[in-house]
Write a protein that holds these residues in place. Structure first.
Motif, PDB file in Angstrom:
ATOM      1  N   GLN A 157       0.864  -1.260   0.025  1.00  0.00           N
ATOM      2  CA  GLN A 157       0.021  -0.058   0.083  1.00  0.00           C
ATOM      3  C   GLN A 157       0.721   1.249  -0.031  1.00  0.00           C
ATOM      4  O   GLN A 157       0.368   2.165  -0.579  1.00  0.00           O
ATOM      5  N   ASN A 158       2.057   1.187   0.717  1.00  0.00           N
ATOM      6  CA  ASN A 158       2.975   2.374   0.734  1.00  0.00           C
ATOM      7  C   ASN A 158       3.960   2.329  -0.428  1.00  0.00           C
ATOM      8  O   ASN A 158       5.046   3.145  -0.275  1.00  0.00           O
ATOM      9  N   HIS A 159       3.844   1.359  -1.260  1.00  0.00           N
ATOM     10  CA  HIS A 159       4.859   1.313  -2.503  1.00  0.00           C
ATOM     11  C   HIS A 159       6.303   1.069  -1.797  1.00  0.00           C
ATOM     12  O   HIS A 159       7.240   1.336  -2.506  1.00  0.00           O
ATOM     13  N   THR A 160       6.302   0.672  -0.767  1.00  0.00           N
ATOM     14  CA  THR A 160       7.867   0.223  -0.211  1.00  0.00           C
ATOM     15  C   THR A 160       8.320  -0.977  -0.964  1.00  0.00           C
ATOM     16  O   THR A 160       9.660  -1.167  -1.223  1.00  0.00           O
ATOM     17  N   VAL A 161       7.431  -1.869  -1.545  1.00  0.00           N
ATOM     18  CA  VAL A 161       7.947  -2.901  -2.501  1.00  0.00           C
ATOM     19  C   VAL A 161       7.088  -2.694  -3.685  1.00  0.00           C
ATOM     20  O   VAL A 161       5.967  -2.250  -3.695  1.00  0.00           O
ATOM     21  N   ASP A 162       7.502  -3.431  -4.799  1.00  0.00           N
ATOM     22  CA  ASP A 162       6.714  -3.545  -6.010  1.00  0.00           C
ATOM     23  C   ASP A 162       5.795  -4.577  -6.010  1.00  0.00           C
ATOM     24  O   ASP A 162       4.636  -4.627  -6.693  1.00  0.00           O
ATOM     25  N   ILE A 163       6.276  -6.016  -5.416  1.00  0.00           N
ATOM     26  CA  ILE A 163       5.489  -7.008  -5.574  1.00  0.00           C
ATOM     27  C   ILE A 163       5.604  -7.877  -4.175  1.00  0.00           C
ATOM     28  O   ILE A 163       6.759  -7.669  -3.558  1.00  0.00           O
ATOM     29  N   VAL A 164       4.839  -8.663  -3.773  1.00  0.00           N
ATOM     30  CA  VAL A 164       5.028  -9.428  -2.652  1.00  0.00           C
ATOM     31  C   VAL A 164       4.800 -10.905  -3.047  1.00  0.00           C
ATOM     32  O   VAL A 164       3.955 -11.208  -3.713  1.00  0.00           O
ATOM     33  N   ALA A 165       5.715 -12.082  -2.838  1.00  0.00           N
ATOM     34  CA  ALA A 165       5.573 -13.282  -3.060  1.00  0.00           C
ATOM     35  C   ALA A 165       5.908 -13.913  -1.644  1.00  0.00           C
ATOM     36  O   ALA A 165       6.979 -14.235  -1.387  1.00  0.00           O
TER      37      ALA A 165
END
Length: 317
Positions: A134-142
């Protein structure tokens, strides 16, 4: 002098009387009436039957806002686990984080940059998965994240890339046959905080005492230290736990939940979702998905086929 004093007293009495009378007669302003507030609009019903619907990859391109942003910072930033053996765990020899989930995001990085190493893996806990998107700390979560309708209200998902299910791990000498077994009543069972596993466990056996840890390893530590009698979670995670503890076993029960895994992204990054879905389709078609599954999960979970994608979610206007 007496006349002056008498006159002064008379004036003072007159002023006092007038002041008193004027004060008593003054009307207080009416109290402001609170403005009527419209009742909140009823929440849209959440339809889990459509939760697996993602955005069709048609039109996927590198020339879109989210992809340009990622290309601009020179790497794909992925939130992953480093303690889920076979899914995402740190190799004690090489120091590299590896596993089935890691192969998924490396394939996305390769499709973007032509190099799977153009990726930054950021280790996160289960409760952090949604906030970091939500806060764009990462681009994607796996990070073995289950697709469901409620989460679609917070983030966006790729098409399903693996279908898991929940079971329970117990000591090797336990006589329990299933999670519902009365043998487990009153026993402490660990499940990751912020996960669907915790909710599912409470529904499957309300008589157990649920405790939580932020990571899969945290639950394993509680189990091995005797603070938790068992662990409940996805069969993929439990297979890794059992591989690390010869005194543990996964109950040979039918999975009591469906856990369709999706790669998580920010809700605004629908173009990235489309691109990722294109990558997943290619992996399933050219054998890379099968090769990764065979390496990481098949020895513990047996043979499996990649789940078919489900599309149909309309793009926001």
């Amino acid at each position: 002098m007496k006349k002056l004093i008498a006159a002064s007293v008379a004036v003072l009495m007159t002023v006092t009387a007038c002041s008193s009378g004027a004060y008593d007669a003054t009307e207080l302003p009416p109290k402001p009436q609170p403005k009527a507030v419209a009742p909140p609009a009823p929440a849209k019903p959440c339809d889990d039957s459509k939760a697996l619907q993602s955005y069709a990859p048609a039109g996927a391109s590198l020339d879109t806002p989210a992809l340009k942003r990622i290309i601009g910072h020179g790497r794909l930033i992925a939130g992953v686990s480093a303690d889920s053996l076979h899914l995402g765990s740190r190799n004690p020899i090489s120091g590299q984080v590896e596993g089935f989930d890691i192969d998924m995001v490396k394939a996305v990085a390769k499709a973007i940059f032509g190099d799977e190493n153009k990726i930054e893996l950021r280790v996160i806990s289960s409760p952090q998965r949604i906030p970091v998107l939500q806060n764009h700390t990462v681009d994607i979560v796996a990070r073995n994240m289950t697709i469901n309708c409620a989460r679609w209200g917070q983030i966006a998902f790729s098409a399903e890339y693996y279908h898991s299910g929940q079971k329970t791990l117990v000591p090797l000498d336990s006589t329990a046959k299933t999670t519902k077994d009365p043998v487990l009543n009153g026993k402490t069972i660990c499940a990751p905080a912020g996960s669907t596993s915790l909710d599912n466990l409470k529904k499957e056996n309300p008589q157990v005492i649920p405790i939580t840890a932020d990571t899969d390893t945290g639950c394993l530590v509680l189990f091995q230290s005797g603070k938790a009698y068992g662990i409940s979670g996805d069969d993929t995670v439990l297979a890794g736990d059992a591989a690390q503890d010869p005194y543990a076993k996964v109950l040979q029960e039918k999975a009591f939940s469906a856990e369709p895994y999706g790669l998580g992204m920010n809700s605004e990054d629908t173009d990235l979702v489309q691109f990722v879905n294109q990558v997943l389709e290619q992996m399933k078609a050219d054998g890379r998905w099968a090769a990764s599954y065979e390496k990481w999960l098949e020895p513990d979970l047996g043979k499996a086929k990649p789940p078919a994608p489900v599309y149909g979610r309309p793009l926001p206007r």
